[in-house]
Design a protein around this motif. Structure first.
Motif, short mmCIF file in Angstrom:
data_model
loop_
_atom_site.label_atom_id
_atom_site.label_comp_id
_atom_site.label_asym_id
_atom_site.label_seq_id
_atom_site.Cartn_x
_atom_site.Cartn_y
_atom_site.Cartn_z
N GLY A 128 1.54 5.13 1.22
CA GLY A 128 0.53 4.24 1.77
C GLY A 128 0.74 2.83 1.24
N PRO A 129 -0.30 2.17 0.74
CA PRO A 129 -0.14 0.81 0.24
C PRO A 129 0.39 0.74 -1.19
CG PRO A 129 -2.44 1.44 0.15
CD PRO A 129 -1.70 2.58 0.82
N TRP A 130 0.51 1.89 -1.88
CA TRP A 130 0.95 1.92 -3.28
C TRP A 130 2.44 2.17 -3.38
CZ3 TRP A 130 3.03 6.05 -6.14
CH2 TRP A 130 3.15 5.82 -7.50
N SER A 131 3.13 1.47 -4.30
CA SER A 131 4.55 1.71 -4.53
C SER A 131 4.88 1.58 -6.01
CB SER A 131 5.40 0.76 -3.71
OG SER A 131 5.17 -0.57 -4.09
N TRP A 132 6.00 2.22 -6.42
CA TRP A 132 6.45 2.21 -7.81
C TRP A 132 7.97 2.17 -7.84
CZ3 TRP A 132 9.21 5.65 -11.02
CH2 TRP A 132 9.13 5.36 -12.38
#
Length: 55
Positions: free
Chosen positions: A31-35
């Protein structure tokens, strides 16, 4: 200027980054989160031109 080899291979939400010497890093986006494994950064895409990052 030497020529470099780089390749990004997606596998579901994971993306693996390869260079001449092997796998350099991997990242995850849900979704809108990344790592990212190399920089250890969390980021969230906010509405419009905004985003948030944490190291």
């Amino acid at each position: 200027m030497p020529i470099r080899f780089r390749k990004r291979t997606p596998f579901g939400p994971l993306k693996f980054n390869f260079t001449q010497s092997g796998m350099s890093s991997w990242g995850m986006k849900i979704g809108p989160w990344s790592w990212n494994s190399r920089t250890k950064k969390n980021s969230i895409d906010l509405p419009g031109p905004l985003s948030w990052r944490q190291r």
